[in-house]
Design a protein around this motif. Structure first.
Motif, PDB file in Angstrom:
ATOM      1  N   THR A   1       0.819  -1.220   0.000  1.00  0.00           N
ATOM      2  CA  THR A   1       0.000   0.000   0.000  1.00  0.00           C
ATOM      3  C   THR A   1       0.850   1.266   0.000  1.00  0.00           C
ATOM      4  OG1 THR A   1      -0.140  -0.236   2.378  1.00  0.00           O
ATOM      5  CG2 THR A   1      -2.042  -0.969   1.129  1.00  0.00           C
ATOM      6  N   LYS A   2       2.087   1.132  -0.471  1.00  0.00           N
ATOM      7  CA  LYS A   2       2.966   2.301  -0.476  1.00  0.00           C
ATOM      8  C   LYS A   2       2.545   3.281  -1.573  1.00  0.00           C
ATOM      9  CE  LYS A   2       7.909   2.905  -0.295  1.00  0.00           C
ATOM     10  NZ  LYS A   2       9.155   2.193  -0.576  1.00  0.00           N
ATOM     11  N   VAL A   3       2.431   4.537  -1.217  1.00  0.00           N
ATOM     12  CA  VAL A   3       2.193   5.601  -2.204  1.00  0.00           C
ATOM     13  C   VAL A   3       3.194   6.716  -1.940  1.00  0.00           C
ATOM     14  CG1 VAL A   3      -0.261   5.163  -2.607  1.00  0.00           C
ATOM     15  CG2 VAL A   3       0.425   6.643  -0.733  1.00  0.00           C
ATOM     16  N   ALA A   4       3.168   7.723  -2.823  1.00  0.00           N
ATOM     17  CA  ALA A   4       4.134   8.821  -2.696  1.00  0.00           C
ATOM     18  C   ALA A   4       4.126   9.412  -1.282  1.00  0.00           C
ATOM     19  CB  ALA A   4       3.811   9.909  -3.719  1.00  0.00           C
ATOM     20  N   GLY A   5       2.932   9.527  -0.696  1.00  0.00           N
ATOM     21  CA  GLY A   5       2.824  10.185   0.601  1.00  0.00           C
ATOM     22  C   GLY A   5       3.109   9.301   1.803  1.00  0.00           C
ATOM     23  N   GLY A   6       3.380   8.005   1.594  1.00  0.00           N
ATOM     24  CA  GLY A   6       3.651   7.116   2.727  1.00  0.00           C
ATOM     25  C   GLY A   6       3.017   5.752   2.514  1.00  0.00           C
TER      26      GLY A   6
ATOM     27  N   HIS B   1      -4.397  -3.944  -5.256  1.00  0.00           N
ATOM     28  CA  HIS B   1      -3.656  -2.977  -4.441  1.00  0.00           C
ATOM     29  C   HIS B   1      -4.479  -1.771  -4.010  1.00  0.00           C
ATOM     30  CE1 HIS B   1       0.673  -4.282  -4.670  1.00  0.00           C
ATOM     31  NE2 HIS B   1       0.062  -5.172  -5.427  1.00  0.00           N
ATOM     32  N   CYS B   2      -5.385  -1.305  -4.844  1.00  0.00           N
ATOM     33  CA  CYS B   2      -6.034  -0.015  -4.581  1.00  0.00           C
ATOM     34  C   CYS B   2      -7.318  -0.147  -3.781  1.00  0.00           C
ATOM     35  CB  CYS B   2      -6.314   0.711  -5.890  1.00  0.00           C
ATOM     36  SG  CYS B   2      -7.634  -0.048  -6.848  1.00  0.00           S
ATOM     37  N   GLN B   3      -7.506  -1.293  -3.120  1.00  0.00           N
ATOM     38  CA  GLN B   3      -8.751  -1.444  -2.365  1.00  0.00           C
ATOM     39  C   GLN B   3      -8.859  -0.410  -1.256  1.00  0.00           C
ATOM     40  OE1 GLN B   3     -10.190  -5.627  -1.557  1.00  0.00           O
ATOM     41  NE2 GLN B   3      -8.153  -5.954  -2.391  1.00  0.00           N
ATOM     42  N   TYR B   4     -10.029   0.175  -1.180  1.00  0.00           N
ATOM     43  CA  TYR B   4     -10.327   1.164  -0.153  1.00  0.00           C
ATOM     44  C   TYR B   4     -11.661   0.720   0.442  1.00  0.00           C
ATOM     45  CZ  TYR B   4     -11.129   5.792   1.895  1.00  0.00           C
ATOM     46  OH  TYR B   4     -11.364   6.832   2.757  1.00  0.00           O
ATOM     47  N   GLY B   5     -11.569  -0.006   1.549  1.00  0.00           N
ATOM     48  CA  GLY B   5     -12.767  -0.647   2.071  1.00  0.00           C
ATOM     49  C   GLY B   5     -13.321  -1.579   1.012  1.00  0.00           C
ATOM     50  N   PRO B   6     -14.613  -1.517   0.766  1.00  0.00           N
ATOM     51  CA  PRO B   6     -15.189  -2.435  -0.217  1.00  0.00           C
ATOM     52  C   PRO B   6     -14.972  -2.003  -1.661  1.00  0.00           C
ATOM     53  CG  PRO B   6     -16.898  -1.066   0.754  1.00  0.00           C
ATOM     54  CD  PRO B   6     -15.626  -0.708   1.460  1.00  0.00           C
ATOM     55  N   THR B   7     -14.349  -0.857  -1.882  1.00  0.00           N
ATOM     56  CA  THR B   7     -14.249  -0.369  -3.256  1.00  0.00           C
ATOM     57  C   THR B   7     -12.842  -0.555  -3.825  1.00  0.00           C
ATOM     58  OG1 THR B   7     -13.454   1.907  -3.017  1.00  0.00           O
ATOM     59  CG2 THR B   7     -15.738   1.503  -2.421  1.00  0.00           C
ATOM     60  N   PHE B   8     -12.782  -0.601  -5.150  1.00  0.00           N
ATOM     61  CA  PHE B   8     -11.503  -0.546  -5.852  1.00  0.00           C
ATOM     62  C   PHE B   8     -11.386   0.871  -6.413  1.00  0.00           C
ATOM     63  CE2 PHE B   8     -12.517  -4.999  -5.916  1.00  0.00           C
ATOM     64  CZ  PHE B   8     -11.288  -5.652  -5.822  1.00  0.00           C
ATOM     65  N   ILE B   9     -10.356   1.594  -5.994  1.00  0.00           N
ATOM     66  CA  ILE B   9     -10.245   2.990  -6.416  1.00  0.00           C
ATOM     67  C   ILE B   9     -10.089   3.093  -7.937  1.00  0.00           C
ATOM     68  CG2 ILE B   9      -8.736   5.028  -6.312  1.00  0.00           C
ATOM     69  CD1 ILE B   9      -8.585   4.613  -3.295  1.00  0.00           C
ATOM     70  N   CYS B  10      -9.446   2.096  -8.554  1.00  0.00           N
ATOM     71  CA  CYS B  10      -9.237   2.176 -10.006  1.00  0.00           C
ATOM     72  C   CYS B  10     -10.541   2.028 -10.784  1.00  0.00           C
ATOM     73  CB  CYS B  10      -8.224   1.140 -10.468  1.00  0.00           C
ATOM     74  SG  CYS B  10      -8.794  -0.573 -10.359  1.00  0.00           S
ATOM     75  N   LYS B  11     -11.494   1.317 -10.222  1.00  0.00           N
ATOM     76  CA  LYS B  11     -12.735   1.068 -10.955  1.00  0.00           C
ATOM     77  C   LYS B  11     -13.841   2.017 -10.541  1.00  0.00           C
ATOM     78  CE  LYS B  11     -13.312  -3.402 -10.146  1.00  0.00           C
ATOM     79  NZ  LYS B  11     -13.829  -4.797 -10.260  1.00  0.00           N
ATOM     80  N   GLU B  12     -14.082   2.096  -9.226  1.00  0.00           N
ATOM     81  CA  GLU B  12     -15.194   2.930  -8.746  1.00  0.00           C
ATOM     82  C   GLU B  12     -14.737   4.372  -8.542  1.00  0.00           C
ATOM     83  OE1 GLU B  12     -17.232   1.227  -5.416  1.00  0.00           O
ATOM     84  OE2 GLU B  12     -18.473   3.014  -5.165  1.00  0.00           O
TER      85      GLU B  12
END
Lengths: 373, 286
Positions: free
Chosen positions: A305-310, B257-268
């Motif tokens: 979960t590494k991104v530019a900000g941490g 990688h981009c999961q944010y809770g139940p969502t995928f940031i790349c898709k939703e």
């Protein structure tokens, strides 16, 4: 339903090969039952069984010649449909720029998976949703999946870490196969009850010596499979579980688990539904040729979960929480099903024996929400 | 080949395959942030994007990074990406020059909704490089300036020298009747403006709560405080949108990688209506 005698089972492998399939099935290797190329019935783990508990796995000799009297090992079929390493594209230097060759999909093998357990059919169906049913399609996966033949085998015994019954995924295969076999060894007989699941399965069976099953033989199999169901190694209460986990985001149990969890990623590697991947870019020594590879990744790795900000998830506590909450809660919203099929691999192959069923139960029993299960 | 045929072909290409495009120029915005202008060439013929969407930017042999498009959606043949030099890929991008070739695939993700803003006031709150994914919507709004009420841009940077698009900020204010309010965390001898966090700028504006659409992008902590401020000012959550960031490898929902809770940031995402992510904002290390 039909009966195929043990002596005629080789005919099925031969028929699959005759249809152009690369047959893959269980075999004993390095002290475990793994999946490999299968040419003959003799390569199956005849007379072997396995003993599984949290953090332990071993194979043992049986008194009989059973071919399928064990449960799932460290491999799952995802290693064939979703390979651990895959070249996504290659690029060649050309002048100041580069040219891209997309990954070829034309020459992929047609797999016949021989000995797919019911929980694994469920796992394949879950990965189908991820790679084929969304806005984008993983062409490599789809090509392999669409051309694969599935010979399921029902579990006549269950392992120490199995909980397919709780997840509604077994032990009997209900759909998603071309043929499903149940091994029967009783009264000096050794044969397979065969269920046909597709036209392909039907045409394969026609190439194998078989006969109609008698009613008594069908009832016998029902009884065997019911008995297996009653001996489940573990249970998981899934009632309102997605909600329970959402409500317990700051539960002290996560810290307790983190004290034991090594963040080693074994659970995600053996899991038949875990689908996370990363990419690696490489060049040769001249720099004229570059490649981009996809490989399995895990939400337990530090860079995930590494991104530019941490880094978004700094601790084992938050990584384990992500993994389990994803499996048993977020997955439902994402794909309409839990991401767990109750195969028990993550429990067996965890070096410290962390048990997803026990942890979920611990959180439910001391839930911080007003919801009591 | 006509444009229509080309578009169809672009669509069927493998979503994980990159396309070589030419760098036209690099502009350094500050010490560690630069804007790459790309000449999209043949690939650009079928390329369209919406404000707030992002591309995967590939450096030959080095890797890929998710970068939001920061230029005008009406000019898709020439794209800007404003990039913070911090990792392997962005450092390699920083070293590239006019005439060099990089790879692009995209565009991906959701966009700032524009229809809901027609006839309304727009409040844009941004912090740091968060202004970059908002620039395309600002271009879109000022192109038909008369269709919108007030346009307010609140922008905060670490220091005066860190501020992005300084010339444009002035131009938007002077030529397009945009209320631009800028703040910095630390001033310097030349700075005569406001000092403080972005939310401290709200004291200078009055918002007509029911008639305001808010677009927010910046570090997560800044967005948390901003949505609280908007809430205090009575802006309904359904009128607020924000853009989230996570690590991305595939951009098409496969890599996890981009999961944010139940969502995928790349898709939703990356742009979400606030009600969708409001409960998630308070969850640390989600």
């Amino acid at each position: 339903m039909f009966i195929v005698e043990l002596s005629d089972l080789q005919g099925l492998i031969t028929a699959l090969q005759g249809n152009g399939y690369a047959v893959i099935g269980p075999t004993v290797r390095d002290g475990a039952i793994t999946f490999d190329t299968l040419n003959s019935v003799d390569e199956l783990p005849r007379g072997w069984t396995d003993v599984q508990e949290a953090g332990s796995y071993g194979i043992r000799r049986r008194e009989d010649d059973a071919l399928f009297a064990y449960n799932v090992g460290p491999h799952s079929w995802k290693k064939f449909l979703f390979p651990s390493r895959l070249r996504l594209f290659a690029a060649q230097k050309a002048g100041k720029g580069f040219e891209v060759d997309p990954a070829p999909t034309g020459t992929l093998p047609r797999y016949a998976f021989f000995g797919v357990r019911s929980c694994e059919l469920a796992a394949i169906a879950i990965q189908d949703k991820i790679f084929m049913d969304g806005k984008y399609t993983d062409k490599h996966y789809k090509t392999l999946r669409k051309s694969a033949c599935i010979i399921a085998v029902n579990c006549v015994r269950v392992g120490g870490t199995c909980f397919c019954d709780s997840m509604n995924t077994g032990p009997r295969a209900k759909a998603g196969f071309d043929l499903a076999l149940t091994e029967v060894m009783a009264d000096g007989k050794h044969h397979f009850l065969v269920e046909v699941g597709s036209p392909l399965g039907k045409s394969l069976l026609q190439k194998v010596t078989h006969r109609e099953a008698q009613d008594a033989e069908k009832v016998q199999v029902d009884r065997i499979l019911k008995a297996a169901e009653d001996k489940m190694g573990r249970t998981l209460d899934t009632q309102k579980l997605p909600r329970v986990l959402q409500d317990n985001f700051e539960h002290p149990r996560w810290e307790d688990i983190a004290k034991r969890c090594l963040s080693c990623a074994n659970c995600t590697m053996v899991c038949p539904t875990c689908f996370c991947s990363t990419v690696e870019d490489v060049t040769d020594l001249t720099g004229d040729h570059a490649e981009r590879w996809r490989r399995w990744d895990s939400c337990f790795t530090t860079d995930f979960t590494k991104v530019a900000g941490g880094n978004m998830r700094m601790s084992t506590r938050t990584r384990y929480r992500q993994w389990m909450t994803h499996k048993l809660s977020n997955w439902v919203e994402q794909f309409g099903t839990m991401g767990c099929v109750g195969c028990g691999r993550c429990i067996t192959w965890c070096p410290v024996g962390i048990d997803i069923t026990a942890e979920a139960t611990a959180i439910r029993e001391n839930s911080m929400s007003t919801l009591n299960g | 080949m006509n444009r229509k045929t080309q578009a169809a072909e672009v669509e069927v290409l493998d979503p994980m395959t990159t396309h070589p495009v030419l760098i036209r120029k690099t502009i350094w915005e500050n010490d560690d942030t630069f804007t790459l202008t790309l000449d999209m060439g043949d690939y650009g013929q079928g390329f369209r994007f919406l404000p707030g969407q992002f591309n995967m930017v590939y450096v030959y042999g080095v890797g890929e990074a998710a970068v939001s498009i920061s230029s005008d959606p009406a000019k898709p043949a020439v794209l800007d990406h404003t990039i913070h030099r911090v990792g392997l890929v962005t450092t390699a991008l920083a070293q590239m020059k006019r005439g060099d070739v990089i790879g692009i695939r995209g565009p991906y993700g959701s966009s700032w909704p524009i229809d809901c803003a027609r006839g309304k006031d727009v409040c844009i709150a941004s912090g740091g490089i968060g202004l970059a994914p908002l620039r395309p919507i600002i271009y879109t709004l000022i192109k038909r300036r008369e269709e919108y009420g007030r346009i307010i841009v609140l922008y905060g940077g670490r220091s005066p020298l860190d501020l992005l698009y300084r010339v444009e900020l002035e131009k938007w204010a002077n030529d397009f009747n945009v209320e631009v309010l800028v703040t910095v965390d630390r001033g310097d001898s030349s700075w005569k403006g406001h000092i403080g966090v972005v939310t401290s700028l709200f004291q200078y504006i009055k918002l007509d709560a029911r008639e305001t659409i808010a677009y927010v992008c910046g570090p997560e902590v800044m967005m948390r405080y901003t949505v609280d401020e908007l809430d205090r000012r009575g802006i309904p959550q359904t009128q607020t949108y924000l853009s989230m960031e996570r690590n991305m490898k595939c951009a098409v929902g496969f890599c996890g990688h981009c999961q944010y809770g139940p969502t995928f940031i790349c898709k939703e995402g990356p742009v979400y209506p606030l009600p969708r992510v409001r409960p998630l904002l308070d969850r640390k290390e989600l």
